[in-house]
Design an enzyme around this catalytic site. Structure first.
Site, PDB file in Angstrom:
ATOM      1  N   HIS A  17       9.749   6.000 -11.215  1.00 18.27           N
ATOM      2  CA  HIS A  17      10.739   5.455 -10.428  1.00 18.27           C
ATOM      3  C   HIS A  17      11.758   6.189 -10.170  1.00 18.27           C
ATOM      4  O   HIS A  17      12.614   6.236  -9.526  1.00 18.27           O
ATOM      5  CB  HIS A  17      10.768   3.973 -11.138  1.00 18.27           C
ATOM      6  N   GLU A  44      -5.876   6.641  -1.011  1.00 17.20           N
ATOM      7  CA  GLU A  44      -5.194   6.973  -2.060  1.00 17.20           C
ATOM      8  C   GLU A  44      -6.242   7.082  -3.169  1.00 17.20           C
ATOM      9  O   GLU A  44      -5.997   7.358  -4.496  1.00 17.20           O
ATOM     10  CB  GLU A  44      -4.129   6.137  -2.405  1.00 17.20           C
ATOM     11  N   ASP A  89      -1.024   8.830  -5.356  1.00 17.45           N
ATOM     12  CA  ASP A  89      -2.189   8.534  -6.078  1.00 17.45           C
ATOM     13  C   ASP A  89      -3.548   9.216  -5.714  1.00 17.45           C
ATOM     14  O   ASP A  89      -4.312   9.340  -6.699  1.00 17.45           O
ATOM     15  CB  ASP A  89      -2.171   7.118  -5.661  1.00 17.45           C
ATOM     16  N   CYS A 126       2.108   9.579   3.429  1.00 22.12           N
ATOM     17  CA  CYS A 126       3.264   9.072   2.863  1.00 22.12           C
ATOM     18  C   CYS A 126       3.502   9.457   1.515  1.00 22.12           C
ATOM     19  O   CYS A 126       4.422   9.040   0.952  1.00 22.12           O
ATOM     20  CB  CYS A 126       3.394   7.694   3.093  1.00 22.12           C
TER      21      CYS A 126
HETATM   22  C1  PEP Z   1       1.283   7.262  -2.740  1.00 25.57           C
HETATM   23  O1  PEP Z   1       0.495   7.026  -3.684  1.00 25.57           O
HETATM   24  O2  PEP Z   1       1.092   8.563  -2.489  1.00 25.57           O
HETATM   25  C2  PEP Z   1       2.359   6.445  -2.181  1.00 25.57           C
HETATM   26  C3  PEP Z   1       2.982   6.811  -1.337  1.00 25.57           C
HETATM   27  O3  PEP Z   1       2.387   5.294  -2.663  1.00 25.57           O
HETATM   28  P1  PEP Z   1       3.176   5.198  -4.507  1.00 25.57           P
HETATM   29  O4  PEP Z   1       3.766   6.477  -4.606  1.00 25.57           O
HETATM   30  O5  PEP Z   1       4.142   3.975  -4.128  1.00 25.57           O
HETATM   31  O6  PEP Z   1       2.148   4.670  -5.026  1.00 25.57           O
HETATM   32 MG    MG Z   2       0.126   4.828  -4.151  1.00 21.23          MG
END
Ligand code: PEP
Ligand code: MG
Length: 589
Positions: A196, A438, A462, A509
């Protein structure tokens, strides 16, 4: 000089501000004046009272929203809170040793940890988790108030040196409340590239280093500090030469960022004119403003769990609707991909019943929690469908592993639409639904997934951790969570090819979308929709504008022939330097 993992690029020379937590290190903090004992005790008692009334409210709301058994955990917490043993231990530490309330709470927590460490049974481990929750809750009330015994608060700080937060770990709920403060750098003892703290830092475009073991025992608030977020270095009390050198680097970095942002109104296209979308990952309304500033063309990932993480109970449908509406109307082109609740792993909320799991990232998280809590799920889906009338909105499901899960959630969406229609509640009929790829299982079976979804968003953060079996927040295995690796690129190519073959819109993303070297390869592999922390958009726009599609395709083709991360990294570093030597500073090491 201390080495950690660089998690957000840039350099800052500033002064340290320690973030204390009720679970933090236990170096005792004493009151400045023994005459403050009475005030400090009263301060603690008020925090306990507030925590108790918060818990009482929670018992009622959660029982109503999720059923009485879900509320039991808070009944237990209320009992712990009224345990005279806990409260009198804190009181006597304040009175006899003149500790601050927070420090006394930390000491008591450490006492419990030592006591419980000797007990093997699962039941007692769970009980320790409950104690931790209660202590954290009291600690958060202490932190929210102005402590009469401690006057060094961040807001009342004098001088204009940039502030660098130094913490053991930044919890999701803290990450949100820190969002508004004037922070110029972050250093944490634990956490990796996607923790975070890292996500907060990147979304704000400030340098950060994680995984710096033992830093809290060396730094006091007010100490001068250098943070180099690209090299993963922290210098405590730098000498004159180091300060002069890093101030210069800091100025150059700011200058580069300012000059890049000048491209905010230009469309994103390659040198030969191929268009792409550069979208923003956002966690809150402050990130929406950042997305507008840098010229994102929409929001590619809105992580809704941050609303839930900062709440002390389940946000209701109206509150969610209003929050999503605000985000949508303020977002670039009112285009927002809203991800449904992605809790679990390291993002836990007490009101869903915190369970200690041996492997939380492999456990009860994300869509798995969602599907098991119909009320929670339907409330959020209703709020999103209703808010969808205010812009171009799509709904994204995280952590889909099997086709069965996807079919179940799609059915819930269909039924929710029918119910809204029957009730005469206005909602958007055209909200597309998508799957986050993911989990490797979903990537491998992408063909089946594509038959049941409108679009795909690849969550590489992930996907990488599951592919290489390495916890993304654990600095000990951070070297394995390497996006520039043969296995990742092969899987990504497979998913991108399947999407492009079927004409399914696909976005990536994860963090690698915003990193220059990986962005080059992704573009060459056929990706046209990139979603990233807003701070990276100007650099990626500049970079992709300086290559032709054929050139990027050649890079991608070559990378797929290589068999180690080292080879890939040095090959791409050389290509990046040929294209733009200045943009290298935005890349992870
Ligand atoms: C990811 O897992 O790449 C993602 C964008 O989601 P988060 O980082 O919130 O798990
Ligand atoms: Mg994720």
């Amino acid at each position: 000089m201390h080495k950690g993992v660089g998690v957000s690029p840039g350099v800052v020379v500033g002064v340290a501000y320690r973030v204390e937590s009720a679970l933090g290190p236990t170096e005792p903090q004493h009151l400045d004046d023994p005459g403050l004992v009475g005030a400090e005790t009263a301060f603690f008692d008020r925090a306990v009272e507030e925590a108790a009334s918060e818990l009482e409210g929670l018992v009622q709301r959660v029982a109503q929203e999720l059923g009485p058994s879900a509320a039991e955990i808070f009944q237990t917490h209320l009992q712990i809170l009224s345990d005279p043993g806990l409260l009198s231990r804190v009181h006597s530490l304040i009175e006899e040793q003149n500790l601050t309330a927070l420090s006394a709470l930390q000491q008591v927590m450490q006492g419990y940890v030592a006591q419980f460490a000797r007990i093997e049974q699962e039941y007692f481990r769970e009980r320790l988790n409950d104690l931790r929750d209660v202590i954290l809750r009291i600690g958060s009330h202490l932190a929210r108030k102005k402590d009469p015994a401690r006057d060094r608060s961040l807001e009342s700080r004098e001088g204009d040196e940039p502030v660098v937060l130094v913490a053991h770990e930044i919890l999701p709920s803290q990450a949100m409340s820190l969002g508004e403060l004037p922070i110029a750098g972050i250093v944490t003892e634990v956490g990796g590239t996607t923790s975070h703290a890292a996500i907060l830092a990147r979304s704000r475009g400030i340098p950060a280093v994680s995984g710096v073991e033992g830093i809290l025992s060396l730094v006091r608030s007010g100490d001068p500090l250098v943070v180099d977020g690209r090299e993963g270095l922290v210098i405590v009390r730098p000498d004159q030469d180091e300060t002069t050198f890093y101030r210069k680097v800091q100025r150059e970095f700011f200058h580069l960022k300012d000059s890049l942002i000048a491209n905010r109104d230009e469309p994103a296209r390659s040198l030969d004119g191929n268009r792409m979308e550069l979208l923003a990952n956002i966690n809150n309304i402050a990130d929406v403003h950042a997305a507008n500033t840098v010229g994102a063309t929409g929001v590619g990932l809105f992580r809704t769990e941050y609303l839930f993480l900062t709440h002390h109970d389940v946000p209701g449908e109206e509150e969610q609707f209003e929050y999503y509406r605000q985000i949508i109307v303020n977002s670039p082109n009112q285009a927002v991909t809203i991800r449904t609740l992605d809790l679990g792993g390291d993002k836990t909320v007490a009101y869903l019943g915190r369970r200690s799991e041996p492997n939380p990232f492999m456990g009860w998280r994300s869509i798995r929690i969602f599907l098991e809590n119909p009320k929670l799920m339907i409330t959020q889906i209703r709020a999103i469908l209703r808010a969808g009338r205010h812009g171009k909105v799509s709904m994204l499901f995280p952590m889909i592993t099997t086709l069965e899960e996807l079919k179940r959630i799609n059915k819930v969406v269909r039924e929710t639409r029918e119910n809204l229609r029957r009730e005469g509640v206005p909602f958007a009929d055209d909200v597309k639904t998508g799957v986050m790829v993911e989990v490797p299982a979903a990537a491998i079976c992408i063909d089946a997934i594509l038959r049941e979804t409108d679009f795909i968003s690849i969550g590489s953060n992930d996907l990488i951790q599951y592919l290489v079996a390495s916890d993304r927040d654990n600095p000990k295995v951070a070297h394995l969570c390497e996006p520039l690796s043969p296995s990742i690129f092969r899987v990504l190519q497979m998913v991108l090819d399947a999407c492009n073959r079927t004409g399914t819109p696909v976005t990536l993303c994860g963090e690698m979308a915003g990193q220059p070297r990986s962005a080059l390869v992704l573009f060459g592999m056929g990706l046209r929709r990139f979603s990233m922390s807003p701070a990276f958009i100007p650099a990626v726009k500049n970079l992709l504008g300086a290559v032709t599609t054929a050139q990027a395709e050649r890079f991608a083709h070559h990378v797929l022939q290589l068999s180690t991360s080292d080879e890939i990294r040095s090959y791409l570093t050389a290509r990046l330097r040929e294209i733009s030597s200045t943009l290298e500073v935005f890349d992870a090491v």
